[in-house]
Design an enzyme around this catalytic site. Structure first.
Site, short mmCIF file in Angstrom:
data_model
loop_
_atom_site.label_atom_id
_atom_site.label_comp_id
_atom_site.label_asym_id
_atom_site.label_seq_id
_atom_site.Cartn_x
_atom_site.Cartn_y
_atom_site.Cartn_z
N GLU A 46 0.58 -1.29 -0.32
CA GLU A 46 -0.33 -0.10 -0.26
C GLU A 46 1.13 1.30 -0.15
O GLU A 46 1.02 1.27 1.12
CB GLU A 46 -0.98 -0.23 0.70
CG GLU A 46 -2.03 0.41 1.20
CD GLU A 46 -1.77 2.31 1.03
OE1 GLU A 46 -2.15 2.67 0.44
OE2 GLU A 46 -2.38 2.45 2.88
N CYS A 94 -2.63 9.40 2.84
CA CYS A 94 -1.52 8.72 1.17
C CYS A 94 -2.68 8.82 0.38
O CYS A 94 -2.87 9.17 -0.91
CB CYS A 94 -1.22 7.22 1.35
SG CYS A 94 -2.72 6.20 1.97
#
Length: 502
Positions: free
Chosen positions: A245, A279
């Protein structure tokens, strides 16, 4: 999850945790070398023999005990998050709340997602029963980030545990205390479990690299794309599977029929919450020309009142990683050199560990502020001539993590045209708070998913079992005893089964 490598000098034996707002030393931790990491993995391997054989209900009991212990210790944990990570206490509590939601979902839904299933054997294998079962992988190595030090790694930890794996967790060097607290709460809640079900190893990049090489059955990593590529290359040497990720450069599309005030409010929060160190936070916006002036004015109005700090009145805290400050400053300067206009803030907004909100309009799409992950409380806004141009620009990026769409009538239609892993319509980051929805991206944003059923399946392997229930005379297809008569029959049967489609 920033695009830079951690700029911390590695020391031989100890790691010092500091308050990013004050520089105050919070604690010192022993660095785990390669031998210590391998010992932790060996302990987890032993514990897996117990944890992996428990029933789903038994594991659910232990996981829910963990949530109760985290609630009991929530004040202390939130205070630690505030001190070590820098985010406001309320934001720390919201992060913990989301983590609890995901632990609970994983605990309560593991059996539904992973239980054995019977599948059709098909006409030619009708004398067989076919079973699909999911097995835990064994020991999962989790390498976590510093920006959401509980919520983000928990997306791997809770789901891996619920699926029957044990976990060795390497928290970021910027949130070591938080990671250790999180694991200690699990052990405290479940003293009867063997040591090693969920443990931590501490250190810098070398400790994470050692975990990749330590014989784990999968690595789940959250961090920069550059580091993710290194981990994938190292893991490939032993064919260790990875879940990555990585970064994002998430866009928001504001269509002509959007609720302007709602969109501006969401963009203002999504761009600056957690100091922009998210993010899947808002980094770029594409707004229809017909409403652009009003939208930009509203974003500016909201963010003019938003201030960073460490007191209870602050909207967000300091930059957690010092090296990221220079990247934010460079991106602001590059955007201004490439046609952008700062309608709020600018390079002068970067003051020590704090960065005030920065809004830049119409920067060139080739500038770093538009192309690269900034990971700070800044946002670029570009005026576009309609939805098609907005979609094209949104998709024209190497990252594809999250996104958002504001439109009263065509939100879903626009969302389905985006090359990303997640989209919120008339909100930002809604997908991250819904435990049943998988989270992850495409392109440089990573590989695999956390959360939801796909996130659970990431930590299992399918086991296919075919059981011959009875024999059919003359139909032993997987044998040298099959007859010419059988083959003649099959040559007539196959066209009937598969050859009639025009």
């Amino acid at each position: 999850m920033s695009t830079t490598e951690t700029a911390v000098t590695e020391r031989d034996e100890s790691l010092t945790s500091v308050n990013p707002a004050t520089g105050e030393t919070l604690a010192t931790y022993r660095i785990d070398d390669e031998d210590a990491v391998r010992a932790a993995v060996a302990k987890a391997r032993t514990a897996a023999a117990t944890w992996g054989t428990l029933t789903y209900d038994e594991r659910k009991k232990y996981l829910l005990r963990w949530t109760s212990k985290l609630v009991e210790k929530s004040d202390a944990l939130c205070e630690l998050i505030h001190a070590e990570n820098g985010k406001p206490r309320d934001d720390a509590f919201l992060e913990l709340m989301l983590a609890l939601e995901h632990i609970s979902w994983a605990a309560k839904n593991a059996e539904k997602v992973l239980k054995a299933k019977k599948v059709s054997p098909g006409a030619l294998m009708a004398n067989f029963s076919a079973h699909l079962e999911q097995r835990p992988l064994g020991v999962i190595g989790v390498i976590g980030p510093w920006n959401y030090p509980v919520y983000t790694p928990n997306g791997s930890i809770a789901y891996a545990l619920a699926a029957g794996n044990t976990v060795v967790f390497k928290p970021s060097e910027f949130s070591t205390g938080i990671g250790n607290f999180f694991a200690a709460a699990f052990a405290e809640a479940n003293p009867e479990l063997p040591d090693g079900v969920f443990t931590t190893v501490n250190g810098y990049g070398a400790t994470g690299a050692a975990l990749v090489r330590a014989g784990v059955d999968k690595i789940a990593f959250t961090g920069s794309t550059a580091t993710g590529k290194k981990i994938m290359a190292a893991a490939a040497e032993t064919l260790t599977p990875v879940l990555l990720e990585c970064g994002g450069k998430d866009a928001v599309i504001v269509a002509a029929d959007a609720d302007i005030k709602a969109a501006a409010d969401a963009v203002a929060w999504g761009a600056t919450a957690n100091s922009g160190q998210t993010c899947a936070g808002v980094e770029r916006v594409y707004v229809d020309r017909s409403i652009a002036d009003e939208f930009v004015a509203e974003v500016k109005r909201i963010l003019t009142e938003i201030k960073p700090g460490s007191d209870d009145k602050a909207s967000y805290g300091p930059m957690t990683m010092p090296a990221q400050i220079d990247i934010v400053r460079r991106h602001i300067e590059d955007a201004l050199k490439n046609g952008g206009k700062a309608v709020l803030g600018g390079p002068e907004s970067v003051q020590g560990p704090y960065i005030a909100p920065v809004v830049i309009v119409d920067a060139d799409e080739s500038s770093d502020a538009v192309c690269e992950e900034t990971f700070g409380p800044t946002v670029t806004i570009k005026t576009v001539n309609g939805v098609d141009e907005a979609i094209k620009l949104t998709n024209n990026n190497k990252y594809g993590l999250g996104s958002a769409v504001y439109s009263k009538k065509q939100g879903l239609e626009i969302a389905r045209r985006l090359s990303v892993g997640c989209t919120s319509v008339n909100s930002v980051l809604g997908f991250a708070a819904i435990a049943a929805l998988p989270f992850g991206g495409v392109g440089d944003s990573g590989i695999g998913r956390i959360h939801g059923a796909p996130g659970m399946l990431e930590f299992t392997r399918p086991h296919s079992i075919a059981v011959q229930r009875f024999t059919i005379p003359g139909m032993a297809l997987l044998s040298y005893s099959r007859t010419d008569r059988t083959m003649k029959l099959l040559r007539k049967l196959v066209p009937f089964l598969h050859g009639r489609h025009k």
